[in-house]
Design a protein around this motif. Structure first.
Motif, PDB file in Angstrom:
ATOM      1  N   MET A  80     -35.739 -16.671   3.613  1.00 19.87           N
ATOM      2  CA  MET A  80     -35.749 -16.263   2.422  1.00 19.87           C
ATOM      3  C   MET A  80     -34.958 -16.295   1.431  1.00 19.87           C
ATOM      4  N   ASN A  81     -35.284 -16.809   0.116  1.00 21.30           N
ATOM      5  CA  ASN A  81     -34.663 -17.903  -0.879  1.00 21.30           C
ATOM      6  C   ASN A  81     -33.823 -16.649  -1.285  1.00 21.30           C
ATOM      7  N   VAL A  82     -32.936 -17.692  -1.378  1.00 23.53           N
ATOM      8  CA  VAL A  82     -31.114 -17.020  -2.004  1.00 23.53           C
ATOM      9  C   VAL A  82     -30.564 -17.952  -2.956  1.00 23.53           C
ATOM     10  N   SER A  83     -29.790 -17.352  -3.657  1.00 21.88           N
ATOM     11  CA  SER A  83     -28.440 -18.501  -4.560  1.00 21.88           C
ATOM     12  C   SER A  83     -27.049 -17.591  -4.575  1.00 21.88           C
ATOM     13  N   ILE A  84     -26.768 -18.610  -4.381  1.00 21.39           N
ATOM     14  CA  ILE A  84     -25.091 -18.166  -5.177  1.00 21.39           C
ATOM     15  C   ILE A  84     -25.284 -17.792  -6.076  1.00 21.39           C
ATOM     16  N   ARG A  85     -25.601 -17.553  -7.199  1.00 19.87           N
ATOM     17  CA  ARG A  85     -25.867 -16.797  -8.828  1.00 19.87           C
ATOM     18  C   ARG A  85     -25.723 -15.704  -8.707  1.00 19.87           C
ATOM     19  N   GLU A  86     -26.628 -15.839  -8.172  1.00 24.36           N
ATOM     20  CA  GLU A  86     -27.805 -13.826  -7.480  1.00 24.36           C
ATOM     21  C   GLU A  86     -26.940 -13.579  -6.868  1.00 24.36           C
ATOM     22  N   LYS A  87     -26.571 -14.143  -5.985  1.00 31.06           N
ATOM     23  CA  LYS A  87     -25.490 -12.831  -4.966  1.00 31.06           C
ATOM     24  C   LYS A  87     -24.119 -13.016  -5.076  1.00 31.06           C
ATOM     25  N   SER A  88     -23.745 -14.161  -5.470  1.00 34.16           N
ATOM     26  CA  SER A  88     -22.372 -13.925  -6.383  1.00 34.16           C
ATOM     27  C   SER A  88     -21.004 -13.498  -5.958  1.00 34.16           C
ATOM     28  N   PRO A  89     -20.506 -14.244  -4.620  1.00 33.75           N
ATOM     29  CA  PRO A  89     -20.132 -13.657  -3.833  1.00 33.75           C
ATOM     30  C   PRO A  89     -18.242 -14.059  -4.229  1.00 33.75           C
ATOM     31  N   ILE A  90     -17.387 -13.035  -3.900  1.00 35.28           N
ATOM     32  CA  ILE A  90     -16.212 -12.597  -4.025  1.00 35.28           C
ATOM     33  C   ILE A  90     -15.957 -13.475  -2.750  1.00 35.28           C
ATOM     34  N   VAL A  91     -14.989 -14.502  -3.843  1.00 33.48           N
ATOM     35  CA  VAL A  91     -14.089 -14.979  -2.559  1.00 33.48           C
ATOM     36  C   VAL A  91     -12.713 -15.538  -2.670  1.00 33.48           C
ATOM     37  N   HIS A  92     -11.902 -14.639  -1.883  1.00 34.54           N
ATOM     38  CA  HIS A  92     -10.176 -14.543  -1.480  1.00 34.54           C
ATOM     39  C   HIS A  92     -10.012 -15.611  -1.664  1.00 34.54           C
ATOM     40  N   CYS A  93      -9.556 -16.509  -2.369  1.00 29.01           N
ATOM     41  CA  CYS A  93      -8.558 -17.495  -1.902  1.00 29.01           C
ATOM     42  C   CYS A  93      -6.934 -17.430  -2.368  1.00 29.01           C
ATOM     43  N   MET A  94      -6.732 -17.988  -1.269  1.00 25.29           N
ATOM     44  CA  MET A  94      -5.190 -18.073  -0.459  1.00 25.29           C
ATOM     45  C   MET A  94      -4.496 -19.314  -0.400  1.00 25.29           C
ATOM     46  N   THR A  95      -4.658 -19.852  -1.645  1.00 24.76           N
ATOM     47  CA  THR A  95      -4.428 -21.274  -1.930  1.00 24.76           C
ATOM     48  C   THR A  95      -3.295 -21.488  -2.773  1.00 24.76           C
ATOM     49  N   ASN A  96      -3.148 -23.376  -2.758  1.00 30.42           N
ATOM     50  CA  ASN A  96      -1.821 -23.390  -2.516  1.00 30.42           C
ATOM     51  C   ASN A  96      -1.887 -24.214  -4.610  1.00 30.42           C
ATOM     52  N   LYS A  97      -0.688 -24.115  -4.361  1.00 31.52           N
ATOM     53  CA  LYS A  97       0.036 -23.977  -6.346  1.00 31.52           C
ATOM     54  C   LYS A  97      -0.883 -25.321  -7.104  1.00 31.52           C
ATOM     55  N   VAL A  98      -1.308 -26.775  -6.617  1.00 31.23           N
ATOM     56  CA  VAL A  98      -1.227 -27.573  -6.501  1.00 31.23           C
ATOM     57  C   VAL A  98      -2.821 -27.318  -7.834  1.00 31.23           C
ATOM     58  N   ALA A 107     -21.410 -16.393   3.077  1.00 30.59           N
ATOM     59  CA  ALA A 107     -21.992 -15.768   2.611  1.00 30.59           C
ATOM     60  C   ALA A 107     -23.428 -15.192   2.225  1.00 30.59           C
ATOM     61  N   LEU A 108     -24.570 -15.925   2.243  1.00 32.20           N
ATOM     62  CA  LEU A 108     -25.907 -15.840   1.777  1.00 32.20           C
ATOM     63  C   LEU A 108     -26.908 -15.658   3.362  1.00 32.20           C
ATOM     64  N   THR A 109     -26.239 -15.946   3.811  1.00 30.41           N
ATOM     65  CA  THR A 109     -27.002 -15.848   5.755  1.00 30.41           C
ATOM     66  C   THR A 109     -26.656 -15.488   6.386  1.00 30.41           C
ATOM     67  N   SER A 110     -26.475 -15.033   7.518  1.00 27.55           N
ATOM     68  CA  SER A 110     -25.692 -15.118   8.936  1.00 27.55           C
ATOM     69  C   SER A 110     -26.595 -16.114   9.993  1.00 27.55           C
ATOM     70  N   LYS A 111     -27.242 -16.940   9.864  1.00 24.65           N
ATOM     71  CA  LYS A 111     -28.021 -17.868   9.905  1.00 24.65           C
ATOM     72  C   LYS A 111     -28.543 -19.110   9.778  1.00 24.65           C
ATOM     73  N   ASN A 112     -28.278 -19.975  10.497  1.00 24.45           N
ATOM     74  CA  ASN A 112     -28.629 -21.986   9.561  1.00 24.45           C
ATOM     75  C   ASN A 112     -27.383 -22.127   9.586  1.00 24.45           C
ATOM     76  N   HIS A 113     -25.913 -21.927   9.527  1.00 23.12           N
ATOM     77  CA  HIS A 113     -25.149 -22.386   8.764  1.00 23.12           C
ATOM     78  C   HIS A 113     -24.865 -23.685   9.216  1.00 23.12           C
ATOM     79  N   VAL A 114     -25.422 -24.313   9.909  1.00 27.74           N
ATOM     80  CA  VAL A 114     -24.669 -25.920  10.178  1.00 27.74           C
ATOM     81  C   VAL A 114     -25.936 -26.444   8.739  1.00 27.74           C
ATOM     82  N   GLU A 115     -27.372 -26.182   9.493  1.00 32.73           N
ATOM     83  CA  GLU A 115     -28.453 -26.636   7.162  1.00 32.73           C
ATOM     84  C   GLU A 115     -27.537 -25.509   6.499  1.00 32.73           C
ATOM     85  N   LEU A 116     -27.514 -25.024   5.994  1.00 34.06           N
ATOM     86  CA  LEU A 116     -26.996 -24.471   4.648  1.00 34.06           C
ATOM     87  C   LEU A 116     -26.052 -25.318   4.457  1.00 34.06           C
TER      88      LEU A 116
END
Length: 251
Positions: A1-19, A200-209
């Motif tokens: 299966m061919n997938v892209s970040i732009r097509e999927k456009s996952p929503i990433v909730h970032c609880m990050t630092n102010k810097v 968010a792109l797949t539940s498989k092959n995370h190390v490779e991805l």
């Protein structure tokens, strides 16, 4: 299966630092993801339920944001979205180490992205910390990364001159990037959330991805370094090179 970040456009909730919040948000937008940056405890549960990924970063940790992180992490686990942890400077103070230990106890983390010094601290190994930077010491990075992945049942990414990706059984290394990526604040923090977006792109092959994503990220830094001389221009060129890439994969 061919997938892209732009097509999927996952929503990433970032609880990050102010810097790094602005740079992190712009970097996610550059690859086609959609950032949410809220950390108020009274709304964090709703924000997590709108998201595909939760990214936690302890760079400027305080009690207010930490309490929100615990709530957000529990909600993410309940609804089944992946959680990324960037334990920035975890070995710098007892407070940070205790906070991360509690997070790892109470929240199921799917991906830990750290540098070698942070890995040493998480594994309770001797290490000479240098603030939130990697520091110095002797450590079998591959062995300890695999041990941490098995211990926490997650993916572990350790970045440095050679990046490591492991799930505790499979391990891949990546050589890409440029030393100038360490001269601007936030490239590691941004990377953590970008790797999270890939979950968010797949539940498989995370190390490779994730290995492929690390290469693309590092190559963007190399290309930006070739085109610029000073740090400000490098940072802008780096975002431009992230934006220019396809972020498309066969999974």
């Amino acid at each position: 299966m061919n997938v892209s970040i732009r097509e999927k456009s996952p929503i990433v909730h970032c609880m990050t630092n102010k810097v790094v919040a602005n740079f992190q948000a712009n970097g996610l937008l550059a690859i086609g993801a959609s950032p949410i940056m809220g950390d108020e405890e009274r709304e964090v549960e709703e924000l997590v339920t709108l998201s595909n990924i939760l990214s936690l970063n302890i760079g400027t940790l305080n009690e207010r944001t930490y309490s929100s992180m615990l709530v957000a992490g529990r909600v993410a686990n309940q609804i089944g979205i992946p959680v990324v942890l960037d334990p920035v400077g975890v070995g710098a103070t007892r407070y940070r180490l205790q906070a991360v230990d509690r997070l790892l106890d109470e929240v199921k983390i799917n991906l830990i992205r750290c540098n070698t010094g942070e890995l040493a601290s998480l594994m309770k190994k001797e290490w000479a910390s240098k603030g939130v930077d990697s520091g110095n010491g002797q450590l079998d990075r591959k062995e300890e990364a695999m041990a941490l992945a098995r211990q926490k049942e997650c993916i572990v990414v350790v970045t440095g001159e050679e990046d490591i990706v492991t799930d505790g059984s499979c391990l891949k290394t990546v050589r890409a990037g440029h030393v100038r990526m360490t001269t601007v604040t936030g490239t590691g923090c941004l990377l953590s959330s970008i790797l999270g977006a890939h979950l968010a792109l797949t539940s498989k092959n995370h190390v490779e991805l994730l290995s492929s994503a690390l290469y693309e990220y590092g190559a963007s830094g190399e290309e930006a370094a070739e085109k610029t001389e000073f740090s400000g221009a490098f940072q802008q060129a780096f975002l431009d090179r992230l934006s220019a890439r396809g972020w498309r994969y066969d999974v």
